[in-house]
Structures are given as structure tokens and as C-alpha cells.
Design an enzyme around this catalytic site. Structure first.
Site, short mmCIF file in Angstrom:
data_model
loop_
_atom_site.label_atom_id
_atom_site.label_comp_id
_atom_site.label_asym_id
_atom_site.label_seq_id
_atom_site.Cartn_x
_atom_site.Cartn_y
_atom_site.Cartn_z
CG ASP A 204 -1.85 -1.14 1.31
OD1 ASP A 204 -2.27 -1.61 0.25
OD2 ASP A 204 -2.13 -1.59 2.44
NE ARG A 262 16.28 -17.02 1.30
CZ ARG A 262 15.84 -16.24 2.27
NH1 ARG A 262 15.12 -15.17 1.98
NH2 ARG A 262 16.11 -16.52 3.51
CG HIS A 322 10.34 -15.19 1.42
ND1 HIS A 322 9.58 -15.52 2.52
CD2 HIS A 322 11.57 -14.86 1.89
CE1 HIS A 322 10.34 -15.39 3.62
NE2 HIS A 322 11.53 -14.99 3.25
NE ARG A 357 15.06 -10.77 1.96
CZ ARG A 357 14.97 -11.59 3.02
NH1 ARG A 357 15.78 -11.43 4.06
NH2 ARG A 357 14.09 -12.56 3.05
CG LEU A 363 14.86 -10.03 10.44
CD1 LEU A 363 15.06 -11.16 11.44
CD2 LEU A 363 13.58 -9.27 10.78
C1 LIG Z 1 7.75 -15.99 6.91
C2 LIG Z 1 8.86 -14.98 6.78
C3 LIG Z 1 10.10 -15.25 7.33
C4 LIG Z 1 11.14 -14.32 7.21
N1 LIG Z 1 12.35 -14.59 7.79
C5 LIG Z 1 13.35 -13.67 7.72
C6 LIG Z 1 14.60 -13.89 8.38
O1 LIG Z 1 14.80 -14.90 9.06
N2 LIG Z 1 15.56 -12.94 8.26
C7 LIG Z 1 15.38 -11.79 7.55
O2 LIG Z 1 16.29 -10.97 7.47
N3 LIG Z 1 14.18 -11.54 6.94
C8 LIG Z 1 13.17 -12.44 7.02
N4 LIG Z 1 11.97 -12.18 6.41
C9 LIG Z 1 11.75 -10.87 5.78
C10 LIG Z 1 11.50 -9.82 6.86
O3 LIG Z 1 10.75 -10.39 7.91
C11 LIG Z 1 10.72 -8.62 6.31
O4 LIG Z 1 11.30 -8.19 5.13
C12 LIG Z 1 10.73 -7.47 7.31
O5 LIG Z 1 10.31 -7.93 8.57
C13 LIG Z 1 9.85 -6.32 6.83
O6 LIG Z 1 9.75 -5.37 7.86
P1 LIG Z 1 9.04 -3.96 7.61
O7 LIG Z 1 9.08 -3.25 8.90
O8 LIG Z 1 9.63 -3.33 6.42
O9 LIG Z 1 7.54 -4.33 7.23
P2 LIG Z 1 6.40 -5.13 8.03
O10 LIG Z 1 6.92 -5.87 9.19
O11 LIG Z 1 5.69 -5.87 6.96
O12 LIG Z 1 5.47 -3.99 8.59
C14 LIG Z 1 4.65 -3.22 7.76
C15 LIG Z 1 3.78 -2.35 8.62
O13 LIG Z 1 3.05 -1.46 7.79
C16 LIG Z 1 1.68 -1.47 8.15
N5 LIG Z 1 0.89 -1.14 6.96
C17 LIG Z 1 0.88 -1.77 5.75
N6 LIG Z 1 -0.01 -1.17 4.93
C18 LIG Z 1 -0.57 -0.15 5.63
C19 LIG Z 1 -1.56 0.83 5.34
N7 LIG Z 1 -2.18 0.90 4.15
N8 LIG Z 1 -1.89 1.73 6.30
C20 LIG Z 1 -1.30 1.69 7.52
N9 LIG Z 1 -0.35 0.77 7.85
C21 LIG Z 1 0.01 -0.12 6.92
C22 LIG Z 1 1.44 -2.87 8.69
O14 LIG Z 1 0.31 -2.91 9.53
C23 LIG Z 1 2.74 -3.09 9.45
O15 LIG Z 1 2.67 -2.52 10.72
C24 LIG Z 1 10.92 -13.10 6.52
C25 LIG Z 1 9.67 -12.84 5.97
C26 LIG Z 1 8.63 -13.76 6.09
C27 LIG Z 1 7.30 -13.47 5.48
#
Ligand SMILES: Cc1cc2nc3c(=O)[nH]c(=O)nc-3n(C[C@H](O)[C@H](O)[C@H](O)COP(=O)(O)OP(=O)(O)OC[C@H]3O[C@@H](n4cnc5c(N)ncnc54)[C@H](O)[C@@H]3O)c2cc1C
Length: 514
Positions: A204, A262, A322, A357, A363
Site C-alpha cells: 500500500d 535462493r 517471499h 536478497r 532484518l
Molecule cells: C515468513 C517470513 C520469514 C522471514 N524470515 C526472515 C529472516 O529470518 N531474516 C530476515 O532478514 N528476513 C526475514 N523475512 C523478511 C522480513 O521479515 C521482512 O522483510 C521485514 O520484517 C519487513 O519489515 P518492515 O518493517 O519493512 O515491514 P512489516 O513488518 O511488513 O510492517 C509493515 C507495517 O506497515 C503497516 N501497513 C501496511 N499497509 C498499511 C496501510 N495501508 N496503512 C497503515 N499501515 C500499513 C502494517 O500494519 C505493518 O505494521 C521473513 C519474511 C517472512 C514473510
């Protein structure tokens, strides 16, 4: 009130940014569509990279080298150096605020090897690493008395404000700020039904930033994780292969080095499946005690979502979408092409992952660059105010009044499968054009897609429609970018252009609207 820094998204990137903006003296508000502790970050399992050398010889230089190699020419050496050099400090900070990392016998932070790397570099908390980091960051935010507004859905940016749908009341709320940090996560949920991500990850923030004039880049790069459980796409973490798990076909043959990057492993599995074979992840030889101590969640997930116990059975798997490498294009300060609009985490393209990546680097990015985004936004707000000239979105009342004659849920399902088949691990001109035509048809039908639930309280039907509209916007960007890139590089594999072409060693930019 006008906030110095408005953080949109409360995953690891948003919370890290909020903490550093607050400690730089800024007034901060964090707004998200859900609750912080449920952000997508909590699903991360395998670990977070830092060259601590606690288990094996390692160095920051090697971490940089691995990351640059994996980026396949699309990573920025400057940004990768910043991230890898900041890793040791980021880990020390996480340790100091109480993230309960798993430990070696000597009490040091334990580290494991993930794919595509040359050392045991990923620091972990069993296989709950993201959850433990996210919850600890949230505890810190509460301690620092950072303000939160949950269950508010971002719709648009206008002038010096962000407009949100209050999900509880369905009213529109305007929040003013001097600077804005987008931290809204990635877009792999477009591959609905074929992804490790939740329905939350529809990108979004990228769609909103683009409407507000921000450039978006490298949208064609979506990483496919080799080991999603076959029935559900739920992830079995790379830590299972890092610990010595095998990938085998139904003849029991190993067919690829499990710890290659990957993109390579996913394509090898894809070929096996295309040749009519089933593929399994086999960790039985690791033993029950090891599995329960180090990767207990993987065992629970396999039992729950696939009905197999990995202690005694092989897990049927398939590669699924992913992680999205593309996103809001940012400069070295993490500011987008719109002055005062910063972006961090999976919604951004800070050029640290490039075409592929490495596990454990996301993380790291959200913590190391989250802190940097917070500092830089706070600095910006000292002397400046954001001013956005954005494309308008329809009002909520307009959306309530659409006659619902086309079911967008059916379209969302269909789109997921179409994306997986036509813009998946392997693509070509024909498959991408077919997808583009379908998307253009769907775009025409959009004015006929409304909601069936007319209630004015917690209307999830309404939120899901808004998310689907953003999905369609991003889908077209992904396919157009994939068509433009007539080569194969990292996660973008074109069978009609199977080689890397130096002429494409550059970002694919979709210019911002406004
Ligand atoms: C199953 C899984 C395992 C993983 N394992 C690893 C790992 O071991 N090591 C690693 O480095 N990475 C890993 N990753 C990738 C990593 O977890 C993510 O890339 C990272 O956590 C993303 O963090 P972020 O804060 O950018 O976004 P997110 O954690 O996705 O947070 C996004 C935030 O934005 C908010 N949001 C979204 N849209 C809107 C909207 N329209 N209005 C208001 N709020 C909104 C959501 O509510 C949320 O709070 C993994 C991913 C997955 C799915």
C-alpha cells in the site's frame, strides 16, 4: 498538532525509526493498519546478519562481499557498506535492549549459516527471531512513551498531511507532519495463495507514495523462497537447510546444493516440479532433540499446515513468493524523490539487496536503516516541512456508493495464480504480455468492484477492497518492469533472455505521479 515525524507502519522498520527519531528529540506518531506486535516482521524466523564471528571466522568485509555478489550488479556499494558496517552496532543495540538471542556454550550470541553466504552469520532466537525483535522494539517504544494510532489505514498523502481511514469508525482522519517515514512493508501478497506473506503485504505504501510523486524502482524483482509448504505456502525457514536439511525429489535424489542463493535453489526446484517430480525437505537426520531445541516452530508449522511431522517424515515443499526487492526509490539518506518523504524496510529500494536478497539481511536492514531513517527525518523536520502534490483518491463515501457487480475477491484469487504462473520464478515475453492484458481488463472492471458490507464499523470488506485497488496498481508496475528487463538477473529469470546483459545493469524506474 503537527508531528515532527510521522511513521507509517509499525513493523521492525517503523519501530526502529520511531525510537531513533524520538531519541533525536522529535515528536513522533506511529500509525498502522493493525497492531504493532502483529506486523509481518514477527514472522521472520531464520535470523539477522552481523559479522560477529562468534561461531566461525568472519568479517565485515566478507559480509559486504557476499551481499554485493548476491545483488548481481544492482546493489549500491555505498549502501551495502553502510548496512554491513552498521550490523555489529545494530546487534549490540538489540542485545542491550533485551532481545533474547540464542546463545553459544560460552554465552555469546549464537549464529547460523543461511544460503548464499560464506559464514555462520545469522544471529537468531530459536526460529522466532523476528517475533522477539519486534516485541522488544515495541516494549522500548512503550518505555519511551511513543504515541501509536492503530487500526488506521493509509489512503493518501496530501500537502503536509497523511489521510487515513479509521477502520473502527470508517471516518477519514487527517494527520499533519513535517516529515513522513513510509515503513509499510512489501508486496509479495500479490501472489495470493502462493506466498509466505500474509494478506497485509499488498504494498500500500508504495502505491500511495507513487501517487504522491515518488519514483519506484526494480518492481520486477520478487524473491521466491525455495521451501514453502506445498499446500499453504507457509515458510519452512532456511535455517532448516542451514542446519543440514536436504532437498530431495520423489526418487530420493538430492539435485542442488541446498545452500546456494535462493534464486538458484528455487529454479532448481521449479525444474524438478516441471519435470513431474515432487520435491521434499528432509530434516529427519537432524534428530528430534536438535529440531526441538533449534527450529521448534518449523516442526509446529509442518504439523499444522501440512500434516507431517518432520522428525519422522519428509516435508512436501514448493518455491513461493517471499520478499519484494523493489519499492520506493531512496537516496543515501533514505529520502524518496519527494522532499521530506522517507522510506525504509521492505517498502523501499535502498539498493542493499539488488537482484537477490540474502537471508538475514532484511532484518538487518530494518533495524540499521530504520534507525538511520528516524535520525534523518528528525533532522529534516528541524528546518523544513514536507509539501506534497498528490493524485486524489476517491472518497470513502464514493466507494460505499459503487454498485458491486464484479467480485474483487475472485479477481484477487485469480491474480495470485496468474502471477505465480506468468510472472513467477520463470517468465517470458508471452506470459508477461498475457498477464498484462488480463490486468488491463481488470483495471477496466475496477469501477464495478464495490463492497457488499455497508456497515460503518470495522468494515474489513472495505479495507480489503482498498488493498486490492493498490494491488492492481502495483501489479501493472511489476509486469511492465519485467517486460522492460530483457535479461536474466537474480530473481528475475526470463527464459527468452536467459543471460545477464550488462546493458541492464541499472534500476528499472517507474516515475512518480502527481
Ligand atoms: C515468513 C517470513 C520469514 C522471514 N524470515 C526472515 C529472516 O529470518 N531474516 C530476515 O532478514 N528476513 C526475514 N523475512 C523478511 C522480513 O521479515 C521482512 O522483510 C521485514 O520484517 C519487513 O519489515 P518492515 O518493517 O519493512 O515491514 P512489516 O513488518 O511488513 O510492517 C509493515 C507495517 O506497515 C503497516 N501497513 C501496511 N499497509 C498499511 C496501510 N495501508 N496503512 C497503515 N499501515 C500499513 C502494517 O500494519 C505493518 O505494521 C521473513 C519474511 C517472512 C514473510
Amino acid at each position: 498538532m503537527v508531528y515532527d515525524v510521522l511513521v507509517i507502519g509499525s513493523g521492525g522498520a517503523g519501530l526502529s525509526a520511531a525510537l531513533s527519531a524520538k531519541s533525536a528529540g522529535a515528536s513522533v506518531l506511529v500509525v498502522s493498519e493493525g497492531f504493532p506486535t502483529r506486523s509481518q516482521t514477527c514472522m521472520a524466523q531464520g535470523g539477522i546478519n552481523a559479522a560477529l564471528a562468534n561461531e566461525q571466522e568472519d568479517s565485515v568485509a566478507l559480509h559486504i562481499e557476499d551481499t554485493l555478489r548476491s545483488s548481481k550488479g544492482l546493489g549500491s556499494a555505498i549502501m551495502i557498506e553502510k548496512m554491513c558496517e552498521g550490523a555489529i552496532g545494530a546487534l549490540a543495540w538489540l542485545n542491550s535492549i533485551g532481545v533474547p538471542f540464542s546463545r553459544t556454550d560460552e554465552g555469546k550470541i549464537a549464529q547460523r549459516r543461511l544460503g548464499g553466504t560464506t559464514s555462520q552469520r545469522a544471529c537468531y532466537s530459536q526460529d522466532y527471531t523476528g517475533l522477539k525483535i519486534l516485541h522488544t522494539l515495541y516494549d522500548q517504544c512503550l518505555k519511551e512513551e511513543i504515541s501509536f494510532l492503530n487500526e488506521h489505514f493509509l489512503r493518501s498523502l496530501e500537502k503536509d498531511s497523511a489521510l487515513f481511514l479509521d477502520i473502527k469508525s470508517t471516518e477519514t482522519i487527517q494527520i499533519k507532519a513535517k516529515s513522513i517515514i513510509m515503513a509499510t512493508g512489501g508486496y509479495s501478497a500479490i501472489y495470493h495463495g502462493f506466498t509466505t506473506n500474509t494478506n497485509q503485504s499488498t504494498g500500500d505504501g508504495i502505491a500511495v507514495a507513487h501517487r504522491a510523486g515518488a519514483d519506484v524502482s526494480n518492481m520486477e524483482f520478487v524473491q521466491f523462497h525455495p521451501t514453502g509448504l506445498r499446500k499453504s505456502g507457509v515458510l519452512i525457514s532456511e535455517s532448516a537447510r542451514g542446519a543440514g536439511g536436504y532437498l530431495v525429489n520423489d526418487k530420493g535424489e538430492r539435485f542442488v546444493d541446498e545452500l546456494k542463493a535462493r534464486d538458484v535453489v528455487s529454479r532448481a526446484i521449479w525444474e524438478e516440479i516441471e519435470n513431474g517430480n515432487e520435491v521434499f525437505l528432509d530434516i529427519r537426520h537432524l534428530g528430534e532433540a536438535f529440531i526441538d531445541e533449534n527450529i521448534p516452530q518449523e516442526r509446529k508449522l509442518a504439523r499444522l499446515y501440512e500434516g507431517v511431522d518432520p522428525v519422522t517424515e519428509k516435508m512436501p515443499i514448493a518455491p513461493v513468493a517471499h520478499y519484494s526487492m523493489g519499492g520506493i526509490a531512496v537516496d543515501e539518506s533514505l529520502m524518496s524523490t519527494v522532499s521530506g518523504l522517507f522510506a525504509v524496510g521492505e517498502c523501499s529500494n535502498a539498493r542493499v539487496h539488488g537482484a537477490n536478497r540474502l537471508g538475514g539481511n532484511s532484518l538487518l536492514e530494518i533495524v540499521a536503516f530504520g534507525k538511520m531513517a528516524g535520525e534523518n527525518a528528525a533532522k529534516f523536520a528541524q528546518n523544513n516541512t514536507i509539501m506534497i502534490d498528490s493524485q486524489k483518491v476517491p472518497s470513502i463515501e464514493d466507494i460505499y456508493s459503487i454498485e458491486n457487480s464484479v467480485d474483487f475477491y475472485e479477481k484477487r484469487e485469480a491474480l495470485g495464480e496468474l502471477f505465480y504462473k506468468n510472472a513467477g520464478i520463470v517468465r517470458n515475453e508471452k506470459s508477461l504480455n498475457h498477464l498484462l492484458e488480463t490486468l488491463e481488463e481488470m483495471q477496466k472492471e475496477l469501477p464495478l468492484m464495490g463492497i457488499v458490507d455497508s456497515s460503518r464499523c470495522y468494515n474489513t470488506n472495505l479495507v480489503e477492497l482498498l488493498k486490492f485497488q493498490n494491488t492492481l496498481t502495483l501489479s501493472i508496475m511489476i509486469v511492465q518492469s519485467a517486460l522492460m528487463r530483457k535479461e536474466s538477473r537474480g530473481a528475475h529469470y526470463r527464459e527468452d533472455f536467459p543471460d545477464l546483459d550488462e546493458a541492464f545493469e541499472k534500476d528499472t524506474i517507474v516515475g512518480g505521479l502527481s
